[in-house]
Design a protein around this motif. Structure first.
Motif, PDB file in Angstrom:
ATOM      1  N   VAL A  10      39.180  -6.141  28.306  1.00 57.85           N
ATOM      2  CA  VAL A  10      38.986  -7.346  27.509  1.00 57.85           C
ATOM      3  C   VAL A  10      37.667  -7.271  26.750  1.00 57.85           C
ATOM      4  N   ASP A  11      37.626  -7.958  25.628  1.00 59.62           N
ATOM      5  CA  ASP A  11      36.420  -8.064  24.828  1.00 59.62           C
ATOM      6  C   ASP A  11      35.390  -8.906  25.584  1.00 59.62           C
ATOM      7  N   HIS A  12      34.131  -8.567  25.446  1.00 56.99           N
ATOM      8  CA  HIS A  12      33.071  -9.273  26.187  1.00 56.99           C
ATOM      9  C   HIS A  12      33.065 -10.765  25.914  1.00 56.99           C
ATOM     10  N   ARG A  13      33.504 -11.194  24.738  1.00 62.89           N
ATOM     11  CA  ARG A  13      33.529 -12.625  24.414  1.00 62.89           C
ATOM     12  C   ARG A  13      34.618 -13.371  25.171  1.00 62.89           C
ATOM     13  N   GLU A  14      35.565 -12.634  25.752  1.00 61.36           N
ATOM     14  CA  GLU A  14      36.668 -13.238  26.498  1.00 61.36           C
ATOM     15  C   GLU A  14      36.469 -13.141  28.016  1.00 61.36           C
ATOM     16  N   GLY A  16      34.695 -14.563  30.250  1.00 61.84           N
ATOM     17  CA  GLY A  16      34.634 -15.801  31.018  1.00 61.84           C
ATOM     18  C   GLY A  16      35.991 -16.366  31.404  1.00 61.84           C
ATOM     19  N   LYS A  17      37.043 -15.925  30.744  1.00 64.22           N
ATOM     20  CA  LYS A  17      38.394 -16.380  31.068  1.00 64.22           C
ATOM     21  C   LYS A  17      38.958 -15.665  32.296  1.00 64.22           C
ATOM     22  N   TYR A  18      38.244 -14.649  32.778  1.00 59.15           N
ATOM     23  CA  TYR A  18      38.776 -13.807  33.848  1.00 59.15           C
ATOM     24  C   TYR A  18      37.892 -13.815  35.096  1.00 59.15           C
ATOM     25  N   LEU A  19      37.249 -14.934  35.377  1.00 64.05           N
ATOM     26  CA  LEU A  19      36.370 -15.032  36.547  1.00 64.05           C
ATOM     27  C   LEU A  19      37.137 -14.672  37.818  1.00 64.05           C
ATOM     28  N   GLY A  20      36.519 -13.851  38.654  1.00 53.35           N
ATOM     29  CA  GLY A  20      37.113 -13.447  39.914  1.00 53.35           C
ATOM     30  C   GLY A  20      38.066 -12.274  39.799  1.00 53.35           C
ATOM     31  N   GLN A  21      38.304 -11.804  38.586  1.00 48.02           N
ATOM     32  CA  GLN A  21      39.245 -10.707  38.394  1.00 48.02           C
ATOM     33  C   GLN A  21      38.524  -9.379  38.217  1.00 48.02           C
ATOM     34  N   TYR A  22      39.160  -8.323  38.712  1.00 47.05           N
ATOM     35  CA  TYR A  22      38.649  -6.962  38.574  1.00 47.05           C
ATOM     36  C   TYR A  22      39.251  -6.372  37.300  1.00 47.05           C
ATOM     37  N   LEU A  23      38.396  -6.073  36.334  1.00 50.91           N
ATOM     38  CA  LEU A  23      38.879  -5.543  35.072  1.00 50.91           C
ATOM     39  C   LEU A  23      37.766  -4.801  34.351  1.00 50.91           C
ATOM     40  N   THR A  24      38.066  -4.335  33.147  1.00 46.76           N
ATOM     41  CA  THR A  24      37.091  -3.648  32.318  1.00 46.76           C
ATOM     42  C   THR A  24      36.765  -4.530  31.124  1.00 46.76           C
ATOM     43  N   VAL A  25      35.475  -4.684  30.862  1.00 46.69           N
ATOM     44  CA  VAL A  25      34.991  -5.483  29.745  1.00 46.69           C
ATOM     45  C   VAL A  25      34.350  -4.529  28.738  1.00 46.69           C
ATOM     46  N   ARG A  26      34.706  -4.701  27.476  1.00 46.36           N
ATOM     47  CA  ARG A  26      34.199  -3.824  26.425  1.00 46.36           C
ATOM     48  C   ARG A  26      33.344  -4.614  25.437  1.00 46.36           C
ATOM     49  N   GLY A  27      32.227  -4.009  25.037  1.00 46.79           N
ATOM     50  CA  GLY A  27      31.377  -4.633  24.029  1.00 46.79           C
ATOM     51  C   GLY A  27      30.134  -3.808  23.789  1.00 46.79           C
ATOM     52  N   LYS A  28      29.335  -4.273  22.847  1.00 48.02           N
ATOM     53  CA  LYS A  28      28.094  -3.589  22.490  1.00 48.02           C
ATOM     54  C   LYS A  28      26.922  -4.263  23.195  1.00 48.02           C
ATOM     55  N   VAL A  29      26.072  -3.456  23.814  1.00 45.52           N
ATOM     56  CA  VAL A  29      24.876  -3.965  24.477  1.00 45.52           C
ATOM     57  C   VAL A  29      23.845  -4.260  23.392  1.00 45.52           C
ATOM     58  N   LEU A  30      23.583  -5.545  23.159  1.00 42.12           N
ATOM     59  CA  LEU A  30      22.647  -5.929  22.110  1.00 42.12           C
ATOM     60  C   LEU A  30      21.199  -5.794  22.556  1.00 42.12           C
ATOM     61  N   ARG A  31      20.950  -6.204  23.797  1.00 42.66           N
ATOM     62  CA  ARG A  31      19.582  -6.183  24.331  1.00 42.66           C
ATOM     63  C   ARG A  31      19.617  -5.788  25.800  1.00 42.66           C
ATOM     64  N   THR A  32      18.497  -5.252  26.235  1.00 40.92           N
ATOM     65  CA  THR A  32      18.323  -4.986  27.657  1.00 40.92           C
ATOM     66  C   THR A  32      17.014  -5.627  28.084  1.00 40.92           C
ATOM     67  N   ALA A  33      16.916  -5.949  29.354  1.00 40.48           N
ATOM     68  CA  ALA A  33      15.699  -6.560  29.881  1.00 40.48           C
ATOM     69  C   ALA A  33      15.518  -6.123  31.320  1.00 40.48           C
ATOM     70  N   GLU A  34      14.269  -6.003  31.696  1.00 39.37           N
ATOM     71  CA  GLU A  34      13.939  -5.661  33.081  1.00 39.37           C
ATOM     72  C   GLU A  34      13.049  -6.756  33.635  1.00 39.37           C
ATOM     73  N   ARG A  35      13.499  -7.358  34.698  1.00 41.62           N
ATOM     74  CA  ARG A  35      12.746  -8.410  35.384  1.00 41.62           C
ATOM     75  C   ARG A  35      12.565  -7.989  36.833  1.00 41.62           C
ATOM     76  N   THR A  36      11.786  -8.730  37.568  1.00 44.09           N
ATOM     77  CA  THR A  36      11.534  -8.410  38.958  1.00 44.09           C
ATOM     78  C   THR A  36      12.851  -8.260  39.705  1.00 44.09           C
ATOM     79  N   GLY A  37      13.124  -7.045  40.138  1.00 43.66           N
ATOM     80  CA  GLY A  37      14.306  -6.799  40.952  1.00 43.66           C
ATOM     81  C   GLY A  37      15.614  -6.649  40.202  1.00 43.66           C
ATOM     82  N   LEU A  38      15.617  -6.823  38.860  1.00 47.36           N
ATOM     83  CA  LEU A  38      16.871  -6.815  38.113  1.00 47.36           C
ATOM     84  C   LEU A  38      16.736  -6.131  36.755  1.00 47.36           C
TER      85      LEU A  38
END
Length: 110
Positions: A10-14, A16-38
């Protein structure tokens, strides 16, 4: 880990319609961030509502052992990430291993 690839992509914009489901999400990573522990791979302009891949620092050695710095490696790339879609400030998948994230070759149209 050995992530099996589900047949549903599924497209990354979709995501949220698949909460709790195991699937593959496709999209472009616009930004990355590093925070404490994450580490966050953000797919939209608003990290509070758009799809995000989350990598806990505890899983970082799984990436660095393969020469991958998630903060720089995935930024700007189109990827497919496989896992269970959860909700926390928008839909997310927690990546424990780089086998869950596949960089997709983009075809350039002349």
């Amino acid at each position: 880990w050995g992530a099996r690839r589900p047949t549903r992509v599924v497209d990354h914009r979709e995501a949220g319609k698949y909460l709790g489901q195991y699937l593959t999400v496709r999209g472009k990573v616009l930004r990355t961030a590093e925070r404490t522990g994450l580490i966050y791979l953000n797919f939209g302009p608003d990290y509070r509502t758009d799809f995000t891949v989350v990598i806990f620092k505890a899983y970082l050695p799984n990436f660095t052992a393969q020469g991958i710095d998630p903060v720089s490696f995935y930024r700007g790339r189109t990827v497919e990430v496989t896992g269970t879609v959860k909700e926390y400030n928008g839909p997310e998948i927690i990546a424990r291993d780089p086998s869950q994230i596949r960089v997709v070759k983009e075809v350039k149209v002349p």
